[in-house]
Structures are given as C-alpha cells and as structure tokens.
Design a protein around this motif. Structure first.
Motif, PDB file in Angstrom:
ATOM      1  N   LEU A 176      70.502  36.017 -17.361  1.00  0.00           N
ATOM      2  CA  LEU A 176      69.595  37.169 -17.367  1.00  0.00           C
ATOM      3  C   LEU A 176      70.350  38.486 -17.275  1.00  0.00           C
ATOM      4  O   LEU A 176      69.970  39.479 -17.914  1.00  0.00           O
ATOM      5  CB  LEU A 176      68.600  37.062 -16.212  1.00  0.00           C
ATOM      6  CG  LEU A 176      67.521  35.988 -16.324  1.00  0.00           C
ATOM      7  CD1 LEU A 176      66.739  35.892 -15.011  1.00  0.00           C
ATOM      8  CD2 LEU A 176      66.572  36.287 -17.472  1.00  0.00           C
ATOM      9  N   VAL A 177      71.428  38.513 -16.483  1.00  0.00           N
ATOM     10  CA  VAL A 177      72.143  39.778 -16.253  1.00  0.00           C
ATOM     11  C   VAL A 177      73.415  39.890 -17.091  1.00  0.00           C
ATOM     12  O   VAL A 177      74.127  40.888 -17.001  1.00  0.00           O
ATOM     13  CB  VAL A 177      72.481  39.957 -14.757  1.00  0.00           C
ATOM     14  CG1 VAL A 177      71.201  40.030 -13.934  1.00  0.00           C
ATOM     15  CG2 VAL A 177      73.384  38.837 -14.253  1.00  0.00           C
ATOM     16  N   GLY A 178      73.704  38.857 -17.894  1.00  0.00           N
ATOM     17  CA  GLY A 178      74.838  38.943 -18.812  1.00  0.00           C
ATOM     18  C   GLY A 178      76.194  38.684 -18.194  1.00  0.00           C
ATOM     19  O   GLY A 178      77.213  39.141 -18.729  1.00  0.00           O
ATOM     20  N   LEU A 179      76.249  37.935 -17.090  1.00  0.00           N
ATOM     21  CA  LEU A 179      77.542  37.566 -16.510  1.00  0.00           C
ATOM     22  C   LEU A 179      78.162  36.418 -17.300  1.00  0.00           C
ATOM     23  O   LEU A 179      77.462  35.587 -17.879  1.00  0.00           O
ATOM     24  CB  LEU A 179      77.380  37.159 -15.046  1.00  0.00           C
ATOM     25  CG  LEU A 179      76.971  38.268 -14.079  1.00  0.00           C
ATOM     26  CD1 LEU A 179      76.780  37.701 -12.674  1.00  0.00           C
ATOM     27  CD2 LEU A 179      78.007  39.386 -14.059  1.00  0.00           C
ATOM     28  N   GLY A 202      78.236  30.250 -11.393  1.00  0.00           N
ATOM     29  CA  GLY A 202      78.208  30.369  -9.941  1.00  0.00           C
ATOM     30  C   GLY A 202      79.388  31.147  -9.392  1.00  0.00           C
ATOM     31  O   GLY A 202      79.254  31.914  -8.431  1.00  0.00           O
ATOM     32  N   PHE A 203      80.553  30.952 -10.001  1.00  0.00           N
ATOM     33  CA  PHE A 203      81.749  31.693  -9.579  1.00  0.00           C
ATOM     34  C   PHE A 203      81.560  33.185  -9.828  1.00  0.00           C
ATOM     35  O   PHE A 203      81.952  34.021  -8.993  1.00  0.00           O
ATOM     36  CB  PHE A 203      82.970  31.174 -10.333  1.00  0.00           C
ATOM     37  CG  PHE A 203      84.241  31.924 -10.023  1.00  0.00           C
ATOM     38  CD1 PHE A 203      84.975  31.624  -8.882  1.00  0.00           C
ATOM     39  CD2 PHE A 203      84.704  32.924 -10.871  1.00  0.00           C
ATOM     40  CE1 PHE A 203      86.146  32.330  -8.583  1.00  0.00           C
ATOM     41  CE2 PHE A 203      85.867  33.623 -10.589  1.00  0.00           C
ATOM     42  CZ  PHE A 203      86.586  33.319  -9.445  1.00  0.00           C
ATOM     43  N   GLN A 204      80.983  33.526 -10.975  1.00  0.00           N
ATOM     44  CA  GLN A 204      80.771  34.939 -11.293  1.00  0.00           C
ATOM     45  C   GLN A 204      79.796  35.588 -10.320  1.00  0.00           C
ATOM     46  O   GLN A 204      80.006  36.724  -9.875  1.00  0.00           O
ATOM     47  CB  GLN A 204      80.244  35.065 -12.732  1.00  0.00           C
ATOM     48  CG  GLN A 204      81.205  34.584 -13.806  1.00  0.00           C
ATOM     49  CD  GLN A 204      82.470  35.433 -13.881  1.00  0.00           C
ATOM     50  OE1 GLN A 204      82.498  36.564 -13.411  1.00  0.00           O
ATOM     51  NE2 GLN A 204      83.518  34.879 -14.480  1.00  0.00           N
ATOM     52  N   VAL A 205      78.724  34.869  -9.951  1.00  0.00           N
ATOM     53  CA  VAL A 205      77.772  35.397  -8.973  1.00  0.00           C
ATOM     54  C   VAL A 205      78.467  35.618  -7.633  1.00  0.00           C
ATOM     55  O   VAL A 205      78.280  36.643  -6.968  1.00  0.00           O
ATOM     56  CB  VAL A 205      76.577  34.440  -8.806  1.00  0.00           C
ATOM     57  CG1 VAL A 205      75.688  34.894  -7.644  1.00  0.00           C
ATOM     58  CG2 VAL A 205      75.753  34.374 -10.083  1.00  0.00           C
ATOM     59  N   GLU A 206      79.296  34.673  -7.236  1.00  0.00           N
ATOM     60  CA  GLU A 206      79.994  34.774  -5.959  1.00  0.00           C
ATOM     61  C   GLU A 206      80.902  36.001  -5.916  1.00  0.00           C
ATOM     62  O   GLU A 206      80.936  36.730  -4.913  1.00  0.00           O
ATOM     63  CB  GLU A 206      80.821  33.513  -5.709  1.00  0.00           C
ATOM     64  CG  GLU A 206      81.573  33.520  -4.393  1.00  0.00           C
ATOM     65  CD  GLU A 206      82.342  32.235  -4.148  1.00  0.00           C
ATOM     66  OE1 GLU A 206      82.874  32.081  -3.037  1.00  0.00           O
ATOM     67  OE2 GLU A 206      82.414  31.391  -5.061  1.00  0.00           O
ATOM     68  N   GLN A 207      81.627  36.252  -7.000  1.00  0.00           N
ATOM     69  CA  GLN A 207      82.537  37.397  -7.018  1.00  0.00           C
ATOM     70  C   GLN A 207      81.774  38.722  -7.011  1.00  0.00           C
ATOM     71  O   GLN A 207      82.169  39.671  -6.321  1.00  0.00           O
ATOM     72  CB  GLN A 207      83.456  37.321  -8.250  1.00  0.00           C
ATOM     73  CG  GLN A 207      84.297  36.055  -8.323  1.00  0.00           C
ATOM     74  CD  GLN A 207      84.946  35.696  -7.003  1.00  0.00           C
ATOM     75  OE1 GLN A 207      85.639  36.509  -6.384  1.00  0.00           O
ATOM     76  NE2 GLN A 207      84.728  34.471  -6.544  1.00  0.00           N
ATOM     77  N   GLU A 208      80.673  38.796  -7.757  1.00  0.00           N
ATOM     78  CA  GLU A 208      79.867  40.019  -7.766  1.00  0.00           C
ATOM     79  C   GLU A 208      79.209  40.251  -6.412  1.00  0.00           C
ATOM     80  O   GLU A 208      79.084  41.382  -5.954  1.00  0.00           O
ATOM     81  CB  GLU A 208      78.804  39.937  -8.863  1.00  0.00           C
ATOM     82  CG  GLU A 208      79.347  40.054 -10.279  1.00  0.00           C
ATOM     83  CD  GLU A 208      79.972  41.422 -10.550  1.00  0.00           C
ATOM     84  OE1 GLU A 208      79.367  42.446 -10.158  1.00  0.00           O
ATOM     85  OE2 GLU A 208      81.079  41.459 -11.132  1.00  0.00           O
ATOM     86  N   ALA A 209      78.788  39.145  -5.764  1.00  0.00           N
ATOM     87  CA  ALA A 209      78.122  39.264  -4.462  1.00  0.00           C
ATOM     88  C   ALA A 209      79.028  39.878  -3.415  1.00  0.00           C
ATOM     89  O   ALA A 209      78.552  40.546  -2.482  1.00  0.00           O
ATOM     90  CB  ALA A 209      77.627  37.900  -4.006  1.00  0.00           C
ATOM     91  N   LYS A 210      80.327  39.671  -3.535  1.00  0.00           N
ATOM     92  CA  LYS A 210      81.280  40.237  -2.576  1.00  0.00           C
ATOM     93  C   LYS A 210      81.295  41.762  -2.640  1.00  0.00           C
ATOM     94  O   LYS A 210      81.720  42.424  -1.684  1.00  0.00           O
ATOM     95  CB  LYS A 210      82.679  39.686  -2.842  1.00  0.00           C
ATOM     96  CG  LYS A 210      82.815  38.192  -2.551  1.00  0.00           C
ATOM     97  CD  LYS A 210      84.195  37.666  -2.929  1.00  0.00           C
ATOM     98  CE  LYS A 210      84.296  36.169  -2.663  1.00  0.00           C
ATOM     99  NZ  LYS A 210      85.615  35.610  -3.065  1.00  0.00           N
ATOM    100  N   LYS A 211      80.839  42.318  -3.761  1.00  0.00           N
ATOM    101  CA  LYS A 211      80.784  43.778  -3.919  1.00  0.00           C
ATOM    102  C   LYS A 211      79.452  44.353  -3.457  1.00  0.00           C
ATOM    103  O   LYS A 211      79.304  45.576  -3.349  1.00  0.00           O
ATOM    104  CB  LYS A 211      81.000  44.155  -5.389  1.00  0.00           C
ATOM    105  CG  LYS A 211      82.231  43.550  -6.036  1.00  0.00           C
ATOM    106  CD  LYS A 211      82.231  43.828  -7.537  1.00  0.00           C
ATOM    107  CE  LYS A 211      83.317  43.054  -8.270  1.00  0.00           C
ATOM    108  NZ  LYS A 211      83.217  43.243  -9.747  1.00  0.00           N
ATOM    109  N   GLY A 212      78.461  43.490  -3.222  1.00  0.00           N
ATOM    110  CA  GLY A 212      77.125  43.956  -2.850  1.00  0.00           C
ATOM    111  C   GLY A 212      77.088  44.540  -1.448  1.00  0.00           C
ATOM    112  O   GLY A 212      77.780  44.070  -0.540  1.00  0.00           O
TER     113      GLY A 212
END
Length: 351
Positions: free
Chosen positions: A172-175, A182-192
C-alpha cells in the motif's frame, strides 16, 4: 561424517523461499542454504511465478548443500520435504524434486508439517524444552503449547496472518520487498516518533488484523510512513504478546519460544522479553537463519519422525509410506502426532 551419524536432507518451499538443509541425527546443522523469490515493489508473490523460481533453483541448492556439508547422496539416510501447509504450486514443485532425488538414490521420503518444523527447529537451536510457542509468519499466526502428544493451538488469527498484514501494508505504501516486506517495515518503524491510534482487535485467545489494515489504509497520506510503520508494529505486536501471555498463564508456563519469519523482528522480541521477565521466565528467540523458512528445519523434523517411528515399530530400518508422501495446502499444526516426545510416544501407544 562421524561414525554412527545419520544424515537427513530437507527441502522447504511452501512460500517464496526455497531452502535445502542437511542435519545430523544429533542435531548438527551441516548445511542450510536458501534462495528467496522477491517480487517487484507493490506486488506480492504469485503461486505460478514462485513455483518457477523454486524449480529453477532446487537442483543447484541441493548440490550446494551437499558441497557445503562435505557429503555425498550415499551418505544420507533419508530425504524430508514440506508436505504443507503452504501455496499449492510451490509445494508441488519441491515435493516432486524431493521424490525424484529420493528415487534416484534409493532413500526413504519423509513428509513434514511446516509449522511443526518451525517449532522443532526453535527448540533445537535455543535448547528450550517445553515453552509456549508464538508462531508468526506470512501465512500463519498461532499461539501453541504441547499437551498429550500434540501441539495444541490455544489462539490464532481469525482472518489474515500478521506477516500477511505487514506485507499488504508494504504494498500500500510502496515499500520494497527486498529482502522482505517485514524487514522494511521494521527499519521504517525505527524512525517513527508518533503513535497513531489503530484498532486493537483481541477476541479471547484469538486476534484479527484485517480491520487494522483497513483503517491504516485510510490514514495513508495523512501521516508520515515511519509513524504508520511504528504504530502498526506497536499495535499488532502488543496484541500478540497479550494473547501469548494469556496462554502461558493458562498452561502454567513461564517461557516462550517465538518462531516464523516475523519472529526475526527485534521489537517483537523485545516486547516478549519484557513480558517474560515480568513473569520470571525467558523469551527464546532466533535470527533469520532459523526463524525464516529453511531446509534445515525440515531435515531435523524429518529425522525426529523417522527415528521415533523406527523406535515405536522396533525396527532399525527407516521407512515412510509413499502413499502419505503428498502435499496439502491445509495441514494444521495439531494434526500431527508428536511421537518423538516421550508423552507423545506413550499416548500413541495407548491409542
């Protein structure tokens, strides 16, 4: 090869990963090689394309595994493969490869339940004996505990798996899908930095993720992607930790083992560790070598099956009925008789 050792080759290919492993009868992992089918950004992996990927790589992976382990096909005592659950076409591709390899080298063929293999691999590499199990992956979300010769499911998703939720959010968000959504979500979440409230859907011992995905889809564009990733992770992992702790309380357990691809997530491991520490127990976690689908887990579980069958039958000859060597997309964790654990062998004998 050390004298007296038995070696089993395992082939896993239930989803987008094709893996081949070689394991000894005492649990030493001699080889564990893998290839991942990575679809283009914005799309998931389709059964036909995934099966073609597995067909392309399976022979070279078997050769690589044998070379890595320093053994020949004649050193093996059996070939194990994933019977299910999983995607039909990839499962069939790997089952055919396993059957052909077994026939070529006159080896017994052993069908293995994918979910049980995750649990047994986790028990092997962590050394934990009888924990509650949180099994989280792209296709499965289950809270499990062993009782009376079976791995009993105390809670599970009632719609989509947590890994599927993360994967669909990525699209949905183009990662990127590389190396995994799942790895991409985890890395982005660290910036949240900001938590966005999302539906929290726990129903007794079960969880539901589809409503969370629907809600977060409406929020895309209104919040930064890292904040949405952070909020998604915090919400779904809190749900999983809650139902896991409830199962542990019900079963009188203090330790938990997390398995499956999503189990690699460091934030999930941190939350489970905090919960277990508060209960006076431990969270047993592994890294991507063993959490993610792999051939070694199939090989090890195959060995457990054939060795326990040989003991129960009072025979040293390792056999498995070829009529059982099929594939199925639906194969419940609690469908499998766990004959290699002492209580399970006794229960089977009584039945």
């Amino acid at each position: 090869m050390h004298s007296g050792e038995r070696l089993v080759l395992g082939i896993e290919g239930s989803a987008n990963k094709i893996g081949v492993g070689i394991v000894t009868s005492d649990g030493a992992i001699l080889a564990n090689v893998r290839r991942t089918f990575v679809p283009k950004t914005g799309s998931g992996f389709q059964p036909r394309e995934t099966a073609r990927h597995h067909q392309k790589h399976v022979a070279s992976l078997i050769e690589e595994a044998l070379h890595t382990a320093g053994v020949r096909p004649t050193d093996l005592c059996a070939v194990a493969y994933t019977k299910g659950p999983g995607m039909g076409a990839p499962l069939q591709s790997c089952a055919i490869a396993a059957r052909m390899f077994a026939l070529m080298h006159d080896l017994p063929l052993v069908p293995v339940n994918h979910c049980v293999a995750h649990i047994e691999m986790g028990r092997l590499v962590t050394g934990v004996d009888n924990p509650a199990v949180l099994y989280v992956s792209g296709g499965n979300t289950q809270i499990i505990s062993y009782s009376e010769g079976r791995y009993r499911i105390f809670g599970e998703t009632i719609d989509i798996a947590v890994g599927n939720c993360l994967d669909r959010f990525c699209r949905l968000v183009g990662l990127s899908n590389d190396p995994s959504p799942g790895f991409q979500v985890e890395q982005e979440a660290k910036k949240g930095r900001h938590y966005v409230p999302l539906p929290y859907s726990v129903k007794g011992m079960d969880v539901s993720f589809s409503g969370i995905l629907s809600r977060i889809q409406d929020l895309i564009g209104s919040y930064a992607i890292p904040d949405l990733c952070f909020s998604l992770q915090e919400t779904v992992f809190a749900m999983l930790v809650e139902v896991t702790e409830r199962a542990m309380a019900h079963c009188g357990q203090r330790d938990v083992l997390v398995v499956g691809g999503v189990g690699c997530n460091e934030r999930l491991q941190e939350m489970l560790t905090t919960m277990c520490t508060d209960r006076g127990g431990r969270a047993f976690c592994t890294d991507e070598r063993f959490c993610v689908d792999n051939g070694a887990m199939i090989a090890w579980t195959g060995w457990l099956q054939i060795s326990s069958a040989a003991r129960l039958l009072g025979s040293e000859k390792l056999e498995w009925p070829w009529s059982d060597c099929t594939v199925t997309q639906r194969y419940r964790t609690d469908d499998v008789a766990i004959t290699w654990r002492e209580e399970g062998a006794l229960q089977l004998a009584m039945d």
